[in-house]
Scaffold this motif. Structure first.
Motif, PDB file in Angstrom:
ATOM      1  N   ASN A  54       0.798  -1.163   0.034  1.00 45.25           N
ATOM      2  CA  ASN A  54       0.178   0.198   0.002  1.00 45.25           C
ATOM      3  C   ASN A  54       0.742   1.210  -0.074  1.00 45.25           C
ATOM      4  O   ASN A  54       0.647   2.108  -0.828  1.00 45.25           O
ATOM      5  CB  ASN A  54      -0.996   0.081   1.189  1.00 45.25           C
ATOM      6  CG  ASN A  54      -2.170  -0.636   0.894  1.00 45.25           C
ATOM      7  OD1 ASN A  54      -3.289  -0.145   0.677  1.00 45.25           O
ATOM      8  ND2 ASN A  54      -2.361  -1.824   1.414  1.00 45.25           N
ATOM      9  N   VAL A  55       1.866   1.502   0.827  1.00 44.63           N
ATOM     10  CA  VAL A  55       2.743   2.486   0.680  1.00 44.63           C
ATOM     11  C   VAL A  55       3.590   2.348  -0.379  1.00 44.63           C
ATOM     12  O   VAL A  55       3.530   3.787  -1.005  1.00 44.63           O
ATOM     13  CB  VAL A  55       3.692   2.202   2.239  1.00 44.63           C
ATOM     14  CG1 VAL A  55       4.717   3.454   2.335  1.00 44.63           C
ATOM     15  CG2 VAL A  55       2.916   2.315   3.659  1.00 44.63           C
ATOM     16  N   MET A  56       3.931   1.637  -0.757  1.00 47.32           N
ATOM     17  CA  MET A  56       4.880   1.691  -2.089  1.00 47.32           C
ATOM     18  C   MET A  56       3.663   2.128  -3.257  1.00 47.32           C
ATOM     19  O   MET A  56       4.421   3.154  -4.200  1.00 47.32           O
ATOM     20  CB  MET A  56       5.305   0.412  -2.504  1.00 47.32           C
ATOM     21  CG  MET A  56       6.380   0.519  -3.714  1.00 47.32           C
ATOM     22  SD  MET A  56       7.123  -1.147  -4.237  1.00 47.32           S
ATOM     23  CE  MET A  56       7.651  -1.921  -2.785  1.00 47.32           C
ATOM     24  N   PHE A  57       2.666   1.675  -3.197  1.00 44.33           N
ATOM     25  CA  PHE A  57       1.733   2.218  -4.298  1.00 44.33           C
ATOM     26  C   PHE A  57       1.488   3.490  -4.429  1.00 44.33           C
ATOM     27  O   PHE A  57       1.514   4.448  -5.286  1.00 44.33           O
ATOM     28  CB  PHE A  57       0.488   1.448  -4.305  1.00 44.33           C
ATOM     29  CG  PHE A  57      -0.440   1.333  -5.500  1.00 44.33           C
ATOM     30  CD1 PHE A  57       0.036   0.433  -6.756  1.00 44.33           C
ATOM     31  CD2 PHE A  57      -1.129   2.071  -5.801  1.00 44.33           C
ATOM     32  CE1 PHE A  57      -0.778   0.313  -8.089  1.00 44.33           C
ATOM     33  CE2 PHE A  57      -1.961   2.601  -7.045  1.00 44.33           C
ATOM     34  CZ  PHE A  57      -1.756   1.253  -8.098  1.00 44.33           C
ATOM     35  N   ASN A  58       1.361   3.948  -2.977  1.00 50.34           N
ATOM     36  CA  ASN A  58       0.884   5.397  -2.811  1.00 50.34           C
ATOM     37  C   ASN A  58       2.240   6.392  -2.890  1.00 50.34           C
ATOM     38  O   ASN A  58       1.864   7.602  -3.444  1.00 50.34           O
ATOM     39  CB  ASN A  58       0.579   5.479  -1.207  1.00 50.34           C
ATOM     40  CG  ASN A  58      -0.877   4.830  -0.833  1.00 50.34           C
ATOM     41  OD1 ASN A  58      -1.658   4.378  -1.625  1.00 50.34           O
ATOM     42  ND2 ASN A  58      -0.930   4.658   0.504  1.00 50.34           N
ATOM     43  N   THR A  59       3.524   5.739  -2.787  1.00 46.50           N
ATOM     44  CA  THR A  59       4.570   6.616  -2.942  1.00 46.50           C
ATOM     45  C   THR A  59       4.548   6.735  -4.397  1.00 46.50           C
ATOM     46  O   THR A  59       4.774   7.905  -5.017  1.00 46.50           O
ATOM     47  CB  THR A  59       5.829   5.858  -2.778  1.00 46.50           C
ATOM     48  OG1 THR A  59       5.585   5.677  -1.220  1.00 46.50           O
ATOM     49  CG2 THR A  59       7.033   6.533  -3.010  1.00 46.50           C
ATOM     50  N   LEU A  60       4.156   5.692  -5.320  1.00 48.94           N
ATOM     51  CA  LEU A  60       4.216   6.047  -6.791  1.00 48.94           C
ATOM     52  C   LEU A  60       3.260   6.785  -7.466  1.00 48.94           C
ATOM     53  O   LEU A  60       3.355   7.670  -8.186  1.00 48.94           O
ATOM     54  CB  LEU A  60       3.828   4.513  -7.558  1.00 48.94           C
ATOM     55  CG  LEU A  60       4.785   3.532  -7.235  1.00 48.94           C
ATOM     56  CD1 LEU A  60       4.843   2.125  -8.039  1.00 48.94           C
ATOM     57  CD2 LEU A  60       6.594   3.917  -7.562  1.00 48.94           C
ATOM     58  N   VAL A  61       1.922   6.919  -6.485  1.00 47.61           N
ATOM     59  CA  VAL A  61       0.641   7.769  -7.040  1.00 47.61           C
ATOM     60  C   VAL A  61       1.164   9.154  -6.826  1.00 47.61           C
ATOM     61  O   VAL A  61       1.127  10.004  -7.624  1.00 47.61           O
ATOM     62  CB  VAL A  61      -0.338   7.294  -6.407  1.00 47.61           C
ATOM     63  CG1 VAL A  61      -1.544   8.434  -6.453  1.00 47.61           C
ATOM     64  CG2 VAL A  61      -1.086   5.942  -6.863  1.00 47.61           C
ATOM     65  N   TYR A  62       1.904   9.476  -5.589  1.00 46.86           N
ATOM     66  CA  TYR A  62       2.159  10.792  -5.101  1.00 46.86           C
ATOM     67  C   TYR A  62       3.222  11.347  -6.074  1.00 46.86           C
ATOM     68  O   TYR A  62       3.077  12.400  -6.555  1.00 46.86           O
ATOM     69  CB  TYR A  62       2.582  10.895  -3.713  1.00 46.86           C
ATOM     70  CG  TYR A  62       1.614  10.819  -2.512  1.00 46.86           C
ATOM     71  CD1 TYR A  62       0.428  11.574  -2.891  1.00 46.86           C
ATOM     72  CD2 TYR A  62       1.556   9.911  -1.525  1.00 46.86           C
ATOM     73  CE1 TYR A  62      -0.417  11.741  -1.674  1.00 46.86           C
ATOM     74  CE2 TYR A  62       0.492   9.980  -0.583  1.00 46.86           C
ATOM     75  CZ  TYR A  62      -0.646  11.044  -0.589  1.00 46.86           C
ATOM     76  OH  TYR A  62      -1.477  11.011   0.366  1.00 46.86           O
ATOM     77  N   LEU A  63       3.969  10.511  -6.378  1.00 52.53           N
ATOM     78  CA  LEU A  63       5.343  10.825  -7.403  1.00 52.53           C
ATOM     79  C   LEU A  63       4.655  11.444  -8.772  1.00 52.53           C
ATOM     80  O   LEU A  63       4.953  12.429  -9.190  1.00 52.53           O
ATOM     81  CB  LEU A  63       6.152   9.604  -7.516  1.00 52.53           C
ATOM     82  CG  LEU A  63       7.354  10.040  -8.140  1.00 52.53           C
ATOM     83  CD1 LEU A  63       8.349  11.229  -7.863  1.00 52.53           C
ATOM     84  CD2 LEU A  63       8.486   8.754  -8.365  1.00 52.53           C
ATOM     85  N   SER A  64       3.690  10.432  -9.231  1.00 46.37           N
ATOM     86  CA  SER A  64       3.043  10.979 -10.509  1.00 46.37           C
ATOM     87  C   SER A  64       2.312  12.227 -10.489  1.00 46.37           C
ATOM     88  O   SER A  64       2.362  13.078 -11.197  1.00 46.37           O
ATOM     89  CB  SER A  64       2.209   9.672 -11.019  1.00 46.37           C
ATOM     90  OG  SER A  64       2.729   8.605 -10.984  1.00 46.37           O
ATOM     91  N   LYS A  77       7.780  10.993   1.655  1.00 46.56           N
ATOM     92  CA  LYS A  77       7.481  11.679   2.843  1.00 46.56           C
ATOM     93  C   LYS A  77       6.076  11.695   3.016  1.00 46.56           C
ATOM     94  O   LYS A  77       5.016  11.666   4.036  1.00 46.56           O
ATOM     95  CB  LYS A  77       8.104  13.211   3.091  1.00 46.56           C
ATOM     96  CG  LYS A  77       8.055  13.718   4.425  1.00 46.56           C
ATOM     97  CD  LYS A  77       8.993  14.754   4.540  1.00 46.56           C
ATOM     98  CE  LYS A  77       9.010  15.165   6.044  1.00 46.56           C
ATOM     99  NZ  LYS A  77       7.876  15.593   6.494  1.00 46.56           N
ATOM    100  N   LEU A  78       5.275  11.941   1.926  1.00 50.47           N
ATOM    101  CA  LEU A  78       3.766  12.176   1.761  1.00 50.47           C
ATOM    102  C   LEU A  78       3.302  10.813   2.042  1.00 50.47           C
ATOM    103  O   LEU A  78       2.238  10.581   2.915  1.00 50.47           O
ATOM    104  CB  LEU A  78       3.152  12.751   0.428  1.00 50.47           C
ATOM    105  CG  LEU A  78       3.248  14.320   0.452  1.00 50.47           C
ATOM    106  CD1 LEU A  78       2.878  14.509  -0.952  1.00 50.47           C
ATOM    107  CD2 LEU A  78       2.449  14.663   1.233  1.00 50.47           C
ATOM    108  N   ALA A  79       3.662   9.680   1.494  1.00 54.34           N
ATOM    109  CA  ALA A  79       3.369   8.511   1.713  1.00 54.34           C
ATOM    110  C   ALA A  79       3.302   7.845   2.981  1.00 54.34           C
ATOM    111  O   ALA A  79       2.627   7.238   3.656  1.00 54.34           O
ATOM    112  CB  ALA A  79       3.871   7.328   0.702  1.00 54.34           C
ATOM    113  N   SER A  80       4.618   8.405   3.801  1.00 54.12           N
ATOM    114  CA  SER A  80       4.982   7.821   5.118  1.00 54.12           C
ATOM    115  C   SER A  80       4.104   8.688   6.160  1.00 54.12           C
ATOM    116  O   SER A  80       3.794   7.999   6.914  1.00 54.12           O
ATOM    117  CB  SER A  80       6.510   8.248   5.342  1.00 54.12           C
ATOM    118  OG  SER A  80       6.752   7.987   6.817  1.00 54.12           O
TER     119      SER A  80
END
Length: 572
Positions: A70-80, A175-178
């Protein structure tokens, strides 16, 4: 908008889970590189088809998958999301996504480290140039400390200030995902509170990267749970200017139940909550299903994740109007000034150039004064170059600023050489320069580079600014672009001659001027003092045909440092 198929999103989570498992369990399989490319392609495709559902993912926890996935996917979404709002080139974004996936594992065992080295080597061979050794090490260090991002930020603020744009984007996404993750130990923050925390501690140059997020996804992002003025719980589906499309999650109002999807004013939102658990991924079809798509299709003002791009081949209508007026026997100054005042960027451009060229260096604040001081032809060429360079830089990439600065220096140098010639045949030289370099701005290979090392021989050749894999595209593109922008025959002919590159004997005056301008620009920008036999031969031939001299050329190099006041306001 395409019909939502929740299974495609479910498959993305599954693919990411499988890739993550392979990354953390050596030995590394050679097929993993292709899996990463396929996954990121499908990931970005889903983002384009369903931008609201895509942006909503960090705010909806999927219990079917582990917290790490979940965190990894969220990181990718935030990055995009951050990258798209900052107009990052899609090719660069894809490589940044792959970097985030590859270095997201916190395993520090020797086996894991060796596995990372194998991955890096394979990706480098695949021309994914983002993975330079220093960048790889720094990105991995940032991602390893996901849970300690805030502490890292406080202790290393000076180091964070030295990060480039891509590294900053990656760190902000992590940082947002965290901060918004649900780890069962500390309460997750809402997106607004997480963004506030970052802004309070971020280096100053991050503010420009964070500012576009206030427009989208804003402080009430799609997927967030909110409380309206009636204290009913709603799900934010999409955004409109000062309005929000919502779906009721918990309400006692029977009227609202009959009309599940509706639009409310953003000012009526009382509270926004942190990440909420999604009962089942199938619920996405209920929230963002056909009814939502009908409303979104009917409301053209709905804010989208992706910025609109203007076609590179389409000439700005205001520039066409100016050209048509200048082509008349007696151009109407009042009409041209009226067009300039409607296009503020054009007016500012002419005023700045007129001020720089003023003998007394007086500021020019009038569009009419700037037009008359520059003259009709020079004014049009300046506006043309400004428009084209703005189109070429619609999407950002690592070398964009350096390439834009060199291009302006190159055009300015060609213009200065033209002024020193008795003949006026080279008045279009600076415009030809810009069209000649246009392919470098759109080449996927150049857009993904971080280092610029020109070929150190034959400095008069444009093709030697970069080592190109497909030089035939470099030769064809400038000519086609100039034709699309309705350039005169002199420009087209000059570009065709430049595309040949090998023969300079008998070349047109414009080509000789451009060759000398390129030699001078490389000498100034790259500090290339050493020359080669072919470069010297070209210079002597150009001096002879242009009635120029080495003394005048040396004086030109000295004057450029004082007179190079090129202005071009780019919109990023």
């Amino acid at each position: 908008m395409d019909e939502l198929n929740y299974s495609s999103l479910f498959n993305l989570y599954q693919q990411l889970e499988q890739i993550s498992t392979e990354l953390e369990n050596p030995p590394f399989q050679a097929t993993l590189t292709s899996k990463l490319v396929v996954f990121t392609n499908q990931f970005l495709l889903f983002a384009k088809k369903h931008p609201d559902v895509f942006s909503a993912q960090p705010h909806l926890y999927k219990s079917q998958f582990s917290p790490e996935v979940n965190v990894m996917f969220n990181t990718l979404v935030y990055l995009s999301v951050i990258a798209s709002r900052n107009k990052l080139d899609e090719t660069v974004l894809q490589q940044l996504l792959i970097a985030a996936i590859c270095v997201s594992s916190s395993a520090d065992s020797p086996q894991a480290s060796n596995n990372k080295t194998e991955i890096k080597t394979s990706l480098l061979h695949a021309q994914l140039t983002l993975f330079a050794a220093s960048r790889w090490k720094l990105c991995r260090r940032m991602l390893v400390v996901k849970e300690y991002a805030l502490r890292y930020l406080h202790k290393n603020s000076n180091k964070l200030a030295k990060l480039d744009t891509l590294q900053s984007l990656l760190f902000i996404a992590v940082k947002l995902a965290s901060l918004t993750r649900n780890n069962g130990k500390t309460a997750p923050l809402s997106f607004a509170h997480a963004l506030k925390k970052i802004c309070l501690d971020a280096p100053q140059h991050w503010y420009a990267l964070l500012r576009p997020l206030m427009f989208y996804p804003s402080l009430i992002p799609p997927g967030s749970t909110l409380k309206d003025q009636h204290d009913d719980l709603q799900l934010c589906l999409a955004l409109q200017p000062e309005k929000t499309i919502i779906y009721p999650l918990l309400t006692a109002n029977d009227t609202i139940k009959q009309i599940p999807i509706r639009i409310i004013e953003t000012a009526k939102v009382k509270q926004v909550f942190s990440v909420q658990k999604l009962p089942n991924i199938i619920k996405l079809d209920e929230y963002w299903g056909p009814k939502f798509q009908q409303i979104r299709a009917a409301k053209s003002e709905t804010i989208s994740l992706w910025n609109k791009k203007t076609s590179l081949s389409s000439v700005p209508s205001s520039l066409v109007a100016i050209q048509l007026e200048l082509n008349t026997p007696q151009p109407n100054v009042d009409k041209i000034v009226a067009i300039l005042e409607k296009e503020q960027a054009f007016s500012t451009q002419l005023q700045h150039i007129a001020s720089a060229n003023s003998r007394l260096m007086l500021p020019i604040v009038s569009s009419r004064h700037g037009l008359l001081m520059n003259g009709f032809d020079r004014s049009y060429q300046s506006l043309l170059q400004h428009s084209l360079l703005s189109r070429l830089t619609q999407e950002t990439f690592p070398l964009q600023n350096r390439l834009a600065n060199f291009t302006q220096l190159f055009c300015f140098t060609a213009d200065e050489i033209s002024k020193r010639l008795a003949s006026k045949a080279s008045d279009l030289a600076s415009t030809v320069c810009l069209f000649a370099l246009s392919y470098f701005f759109i080449s996927p290979m150049i857009r993904t580079r971080h280092m610029w090392q020109p070929i150190p021989v034959e400095h008069y050749k444009l093709s030697h600014l970069f080592a190109l894999e497909h030089p035939e595209q470099f030769k064809q593109f400038p000519v086609k672009l100039a034709q699309a922008w309705q350039q005169p025959k002199q420009v087209i002919i000059a570009l065709k001659q430049l595309s040949m590159g090998d023969s300079h004997i008998g070349a047109s005056q414009i080509c000789l001027v451009i060759g000398l301008a390129l030699i001078a620009s490389r000498d100034i920008y790259f500090q290339e003092n050493a020359s080669c036999e072919h470069t010297e031969l070209f210079k002597q031939n150009a001096f002879k045909q242009l009635k120029f001299s080495q003394t005048l050329f040396d004086e030109l190099l000295k004057d450029l440092a004082l007179k190079n006041q090129v202005y071009c306001s780019l919109s990023f």
